[in-house]
Design a protein around this motif. Structure first.
Motif, mmCIF file in Angstrom:
data_model
loop_
_atom_site.group_PDB
_atom_site.id
_atom_site.type_symbol
_atom_site.label_atom_id
_atom_site.label_comp_id
_atom_site.label_asym_id
_atom_site.label_seq_id
_atom_site.Cartn_x
_atom_site.Cartn_y
_atom_site.Cartn_z
ATOM 1 N N ASN A 163 -1.233 -7.936 -8.486
ATOM 2 C CA ASN A 163 -2.305 -7.765 -7.503
ATOM 3 C C ASN A 163 -2.694 -6.298 -7.408
ATOM 4 O O ASN A 163 -2.404 -5.623 -6.411
ATOM 5 C CB ASN A 163 -1.840 -8.242 -6.111
ATOM 6 N N PRO A 164 -3.378 -5.739 -8.405
ATOM 7 C CA PRO A 164 -3.668 -4.308 -8.410
ATOM 8 C C PRO A 164 -4.620 -3.860 -7.297
ATOM 9 O O PRO A 164 -4.646 -2.677 -6.936
ATOM 10 C CB PRO A 164 -4.301 -4.074 -9.786
ATOM 11 N N HIS A 165 -5.394 -4.798 -6.733
ATOM 12 C CA HIS A 165 -6.316 -4.426 -5.664
ATOM 13 C C HIS A 165 -5.631 -4.302 -4.318
ATOM 14 O O HIS A 165 -6.225 -3.818 -3.354
ATOM 15 C CB HIS A 165 -7.457 -5.450 -5.562
ATOM 16 N N ARG A 166 -4.379 -4.744 -4.233
ATOM 17 C CA ARG A 166 -3.654 -4.687 -2.968
ATOM 18 C C ARG A 166 -2.653 -3.532 -3.012
ATOM 19 O O ARG A 166 -1.972 -3.343 -4.021
ATOM 20 C CB ARG A 166 -2.917 -6.008 -2.726
ATOM 21 N N PRO A 167 -2.524 -2.751 -1.928
ATOM 22 C CA PRO A 167 -1.574 -1.635 -1.929
ATOM 23 C C PRO A 167 -0.146 -2.117 -2.208
ATOM 24 O O PRO A 167 0.247 -3.206 -1.769
ATOM 25 C CB PRO A 167 -1.691 -1.068 -0.511
#
Length: 292
Positions: free
Chosen positions: A167-171
């Motif tokens: 999940n690269p879009h989530r920190p």
């Protein structure tokens, strides 16, 4: 002040223990949250709190083979069995709850209301799932779930790295202890909470229904034909429900309401809980509370 959920359990099909959490008044009408494959009831924490704050009873369920619920010793992970377990949970709740189902939980809701028990719920919310989902997105989820299912992880940092890569879009998670709700410790290693049979294809009875597109479309048609309102909430960055797949579904079933959540992927409730909870509460106010 944060209110801690009350945990309870129910005996599902074949004696499998199903663990649930409740927030809110046990006598109030219920919104029952059903997680996706590889998730747990903890996925819904903030959304459940928002629903309970509005006066509903929020119930979050761990499916068999997930979280703190029992693994199926007979390898029964059919969607119909998930649905039958949910029926046992609903027996202890006020009648006509609302079902909110993400991914696998959405398929379970479709089958439950469309085939098995048409009168059991008053409304359904599908979270980033349609019968004709994108196979490439499903393959990506499957690959993530299977990659470390046998070998496990040497540390919580390894787990956080794996999640961040998926999940690269989530920190990247900062509270590593919070990850333990999705893991089980054996010896000096951490393993995902789910039964490896569920995802590896070795279960005697796998959830084959998720591939039966025509059957699921028929189930949705039956639900809507019975006058049950339905909302589809899509994560705008989802690789499982593309805009094209959502458009196809909505063209086929124009009665279905639709919300597109910006900044969210497949894990809509976790990515943008504020928008997700508001969409659910708005739907409940207009389509369920208004009819009572």
């Amino acid at each position: 002040m944060t209110i801690e959920p009350a945990t309870f359990s129910t005996q599902g099909v074949g004696g499998v223990r199903i663990v649930c959490d409740r927030l809110g008044d046990p006598q109030a009408r219920a919104v029952v949250f059903l997680h996706g494959g590889g998730q747990t009831r903890r996925s819904w924490g903030r959304a459940a709190a928002a629903v309970a704050k509005r006066g509903w009873q929020a119930v979050t369920v761990d499916f068999r083979g997930h979280g703190e619920s029992d693994w199926a010793s007979d390898g029964d992970y059919r969607v119909s069995s998930f649905a039958a377990d949910v029926i046992e949970v609903l027996r202890g709740l006020p009648p006509k709850p609302v079902l909110v189902g993400a991914s696998l939980g959405g398929f379970t809701s479709m089958l439950l209301l469309g085939e098995i028990a048409p009168d059991i719920a008053s409304a359904v919310v599908l979270v980033d799932i349609v019968p004709n989902m994108e196979q490439s997105g499903a393959n990506r989820i499957h690959a993530f779930m299977t990659e470390r299912v046998e070998s496990g992880f040497g540390s919580l940092d390894e787990v956080a790295d794996a999640i961040a890569e998926y999940n690269p879009h989530r920190p990247r998670p900062t509270d590593l202890e919070g990850l333990t709700t999705n893991l089980r410790r054996r010896g000096d290693r951490w393993y995902w909470h789910w039964d490896p049979q569920f995802i590896s294809g070795t279960a005697k009875f796998p959830p084959i229904e998720v591939t039966e597109v025509d059957r699921m479309h028929a189930a949705v048609e039956s639900i809507l034909g019975n006058g049950v309102p339905m909302l589809l909430i899509r994560g705008q960055m989802s690789d499982l429900v593309s805009q094209a797949r959502a458009d196809e579904f909505l063209a086929r079933f124009p009665q279905v309401e639709f919300t597109d959540v910006r900044g969210a992927g497949h894990m809509v409730a976790g990515d943008r809980n504020d928008i997700f909870a508001d969409a659910v509460l708005d739907f409940l106010a207009r389509r369920v509370e208004a009819d009572t």
